[in-house]
Write an enzyme that holds these catalytic residues in place. Structure first.
Site, PDB file in Angstrom:
ATOM      1  N   PHE A 155      19.188   6.234 -62.856  1.00 46.10           N
ATOM      2  CA  PHE A 155      18.520   7.252 -62.042  1.00 46.10           C
ATOM      3  C   PHE A 155      17.813   8.278 -62.917  1.00 46.10           C
ATOM      4  O   PHE A 155      18.398   8.834 -63.861  1.00 46.10           O
ATOM      5  CB  PHE A 155      19.536   8.006 -61.183  1.00 46.10           C
ATOM      6  N   ASP A 156      16.565   8.560 -62.578  1.00 47.33           N
ATOM      7  CA  ASP A 156      15.910   9.754 -63.087  1.00 47.33           C
ATOM      8  C   ASP A 156      16.633  10.957 -62.478  1.00 47.33           C
ATOM      9  O   ASP A 156      17.359  10.820 -61.483  1.00 47.33           O
ATOM     10  CB  ASP A 156      14.442   9.726 -62.665  1.00 47.33           C
ATOM     11  N   LEU A 157      16.416  12.144 -63.025  1.00 45.63           N
ATOM     12  CA  LEU A 157      17.100  13.334 -62.511  1.00 45.63           C
ATOM     13  C   LEU A 157      16.152  14.185 -61.652  1.00 45.63           C
ATOM     14  O   LEU A 157      16.279  14.242 -60.430  1.00 45.63           O
ATOM     15  CB  LEU A 157      17.669  14.147 -63.677  1.00 45.63           C
TER      16      LEU A 157
END
Length: 220
Positions: free
Chosen positions: A8-10
């Site tokens: 996951f990107d943040l």
């Protein structure tokens, strides 16, 4: 197929970080007496800071580095917490964990800041590994962050891996390491950007993302 390793990107994927990032950029630009409408600073959300500040200073490395220093001056104290989780993210992560998926964070945000954000929202326990950029080092883009994460996790076969992010940098980084990418449209990247980058999936909402990740996804 089922994606068992999910990265996951943040910013713009797990959290709505726009207020803190925009105010941090404004703080940095104010130091140089540069004033830009806030909506024009949205592209700062996602890519490495050096890449975003460089056009303001004609790629003058010294001034770009000082701008990043001023950005972090605000962000590390206030901006980091001017942030919120997208609705449904905690339930999504909990559900994926219950299904036995291995979850990671892969962000261009410096790793110490990323860890503070995850701890602040009490979602750090869902992730097997957190990979971010180095504050002072060569690991400063999504491709290098993903390579680092996969090396640390001992991943060689990318077929069961999926990157989830909201910008073209997430898609390109995933493709550079041989990974598929799901682009989320509730973040900061427009549909056209993610389509042109050739994201394998587009998810309009957190619920749509959950439907993709919790089921056997169609072949990419």
């Amino acid at each position: 197929m089922t994606y068992t390793d999910i990265f996951f990107d943040l910013d713009g994927t797990l959290t709505d970080s726009k207020p803190g990032i925009i105010r941090s950029v404004e703080h940095a630009l104010d130091f140089f007496h540069i004033h830009v409408p806030p909506e024009q600073l949205i592209p700062f959300i996602g890519p490495p800071l050096h890449d975003s500040f460089a056009p303001f200073f004609d790629n003058d490395t010294a001034r770009v580095d000082l701008a990043i220093q001023k950005y972090r001056e605000y962000y590390s104290v206030k901006g980091i917490f001017e942030n919120s989780l997208y609705d449904g993210i905690t339930d999504l992560l909990r559900g994926l964990q219950a299904l036995g998926r291995r979850l990671c964070v892969a962000t261009s945000k410096p790793e110490p800041f990323a860890r503070r954000v995850l701890e602040h929202f009490r979602i750090d326990g869902f992730f097997s590994f957190v990979a971010g950029a180095e504050l002072h080092g060569p690991r400063n883009n999504k491709t290098e962050v993903l390579r680092y994460a996969c090396t640390q996790l001992g991943i060689e076969d990318m077929s069961p891996c999926l990157m989830v992010g909201d910008r073209k940098y997430d898609v390109r980084g995933a493709h550079n390491v041989g990974m598929a990418c799901a682009g989320v449209l509730y973040g900061y990247g427009p549909r056209e950007e993610l389509t042109e980058a050739r994201a394998e999936y587009l998810c309009a909402s957190v619920d749509d993302l959950g439907n993709l990740l919790q089921a056997d996804a169609p072949g990419a």
